[in-house]
Design a protein around this motif. Sequence first.
Motif, PDB file in Angstrom:
ATOM      1  N   GLU A  30       0.817  -1.209   0.000  1.00  0.00           N
ATOM      2  CA  GLU A  30       0.000   0.000   0.000  1.00  0.00           C
ATOM      3  C   GLU A  30       0.855   1.264   0.000  1.00  0.00           C
ATOM      4  O   GLU A  30       0.573   2.205  -0.765  1.00  0.00           O
ATOM      5  CB  GLU A  30      -0.972  -0.033   1.175  1.00  0.00           C
ATOM      6  N   PRO A  31       1.917   1.349   0.825  1.00  0.00           N
ATOM      7  CA  PRO A  31       2.784   2.532   0.732  1.00  0.00           C
ATOM      8  C   PRO A  31       3.475   2.656  -0.635  1.00  0.00           C
ATOM      9  O   PRO A  31       3.673   3.776  -1.125  1.00  0.00           O
ATOM     10  CB  PRO A  31       3.814   2.297   1.845  1.00  0.00           C
ATOM     11  N   PHE A  32       3.825   1.524  -1.247  1.00  0.00           N
ATOM     12  CA  PHE A  32       4.446   1.566  -2.572  1.00  0.00           C
ATOM     13  C   PHE A  32       3.486   2.155  -3.601  1.00  0.00           C
ATOM     14  O   PHE A  32       3.867   3.027  -4.397  1.00  0.00           O
ATOM     15  CB  PHE A  32       4.875   0.160  -2.990  1.00  0.00           C
TER      16      PHE A  32
ATOM     17  N   LEU B 235      19.881  -2.074  -4.870  1.00  0.00           N
ATOM     18  CA  LEU B 235      19.467  -1.825  -3.496  1.00  0.00           C
ATOM     19  C   LEU B 235      19.890  -0.448  -3.006  1.00  0.00           C
ATOM     20  O   LEU B 235      20.948   0.070  -3.371  1.00  0.00           O
ATOM     21  CB  LEU B 235      20.040  -2.898  -2.584  1.00  0.00           C
ATOM     22  N   ALA B 236      19.072   0.111  -2.121  1.00  0.00           N
ATOM     23  CA  ALA B 236      19.355   1.427  -1.547  1.00  0.00           C
ATOM     24  C   ALA B 236      20.341   1.290  -0.390  1.00  0.00           C
ATOM     25  O   ALA B 236      20.353   0.279   0.314  1.00  0.00           O
ATOM     26  CB  ALA B 236      18.067   2.069  -1.057  1.00  0.00           C
TER      27      ALA B 236
ATOM     28  N   ARG C 126      11.608  -4.347 -10.192  1.00  0.00           N
ATOM     29  CA  ARG C 126      12.855  -3.937  -9.530  1.00  0.00           C
ATOM     30  C   ARG C 126      12.619  -2.732  -8.626  1.00  0.00           C
ATOM     31  O   ARG C 126      13.218  -2.625  -7.545  1.00  0.00           O
ATOM     32  CB  ARG C 126      13.929  -3.637 -10.580  1.00  0.00           C
ATOM     33  N   GLU C 127      11.736  -1.847  -9.053  1.00  0.00           N
ATOM     34  CA  GLU C 127      11.401  -0.693  -8.213  1.00  0.00           C
ATOM     35  C   GLU C 127      10.746  -1.136  -6.911  1.00  0.00           C
ATOM     36  O   GLU C 127      11.030  -0.594  -5.831  1.00  0.00           O
ATOM     37  CB  GLU C 127      10.473   0.251  -8.990  1.00  0.00           C
ATOM     38  N   LEU C 128       9.880  -2.144  -6.988  1.00  0.00           N
ATOM     39  CA  LEU C 128       9.235  -2.658  -5.781  1.00  0.00           C
ATOM     40  C   LEU C 128      10.248  -3.347  -4.870  1.00  0.00           C
ATOM     41  O   LEU C 128      10.184  -3.212  -3.639  1.00  0.00           O
ATOM     42  CB  LEU C 128       8.112  -3.627  -6.149  1.00  0.00           C
ATOM     43  N   ILE C 129      11.207  -4.064  -5.434  1.00  0.00           N
ATOM     44  CA  ILE C 129      12.254  -4.694  -4.621  1.00  0.00           C
ATOM     45  C   ILE C 129      13.045  -3.632  -3.870  1.00  0.00           C
ATOM     46  O   ILE C 129      13.297  -3.753  -2.665  1.00  0.00           O
ATOM     47  CB  ILE C 129      13.190  -5.545  -5.495  1.00  0.00           C
TER      48      ILE C 129
END
Length: 370
Positions: free
Chosen positions: A52-54, A112-113, A285-288
């Motif tokens: 939901e936040p994504f 990854l961040a 990939r953005e969701l990961i």
Amino acid sequence: MAPARRWRYGIGALLLGLSLAPAADSGESAEGLTVLSWGGAYERAQREAWFEPFTAETGIPVEVERYDGGLDGLRRAVASGEVPWDLIDMTRSDAMAACEEGLLEPLPPDLLAPAPDGTPPERDFLPASIGRCAITHTLFATVVAYRRDAFPGQRPTAIADLFDQQRFPGPRALQRTPAVNLEWALRSFRVPRAELYGLLSTRRGLSLALGRLEQLDTIRWWEGGEQPVEWLLDGEVVMASGYNGRFFDAMIHRNAPIEILWDGQVQEHETWVIPRRSRHPESARELIRFTTSTERLAELARRIPYGPARRSATRRVTDHPETGQDMRLHLPTHPLNADGAIVKDEAWYARTLERIDDYFRDWLAAEPDE
């Protein structure tokens, strides 16, 4: 003494390792993502902490389909060229096997961040969390839980008590899979944890483990993660294997009269993978990247007690948002719970998956039905 007869319950016709069921037409937008996850309390926590936040941040809707493990459906989908899923929440042993088979997309090293303090991900994530095709997001444990009222005197304290029906009588529920059951059976003989997989690599070790399981009078075999919880609550079994987060959820939300036996817990990495020929790999990939950030991993662990794969996230885990429970004390990775833990050798399972599955399936087929 003659061997005790063991009754088999559940869906006897199903083979080990449920395959991925193709998703029905979901009606999602062209930009939406279809994610396979494990349902129940775990999925609810993921929706609140991640999905939901994504969607709120990116505008990309996320639809979740049910997954109970296995690679058969993924193999068929990739072979057909019609892959209806964009992201799969998969155990690392399955992910390693799928990667070797060419069923997954490789993940870029810069995906990854960093941690909030700038620590690069390769230093912030736990060892072996970042793979070629899979990224670990959490560590969960398969544990044994028992009904408190079934044992009003002494209570189980060691994994060997799962097999002690003299002191702890009553039906058991175990997952219909060789994993974890084989390790526990050998640990009941006091096989050192460091020697488990070496012994299981031999026919003698497998026979020893399966012989221990045969000594149990009554086993109900479960396949979906909610089944052992329901059987415990209904009093159909007195001890059950299952995922620590599911048992925790039943304890705090349903006042379930159960306790978790942490001795012998089998820890395992849960990963994100992108199936080969995914329709939306960039959004996947953005969701990961979003869900594996320090903040998001800590938020998941506040809702369901699975250990974050990032050190920075573990330090930020606080209380459950509804009950105020200190979630750090319920993580399988907490030092008080991890003493006596078995770390699943996922590389061993990835190498031997087909052989061990076949061996276990043949053993089940040879066991007498009710």
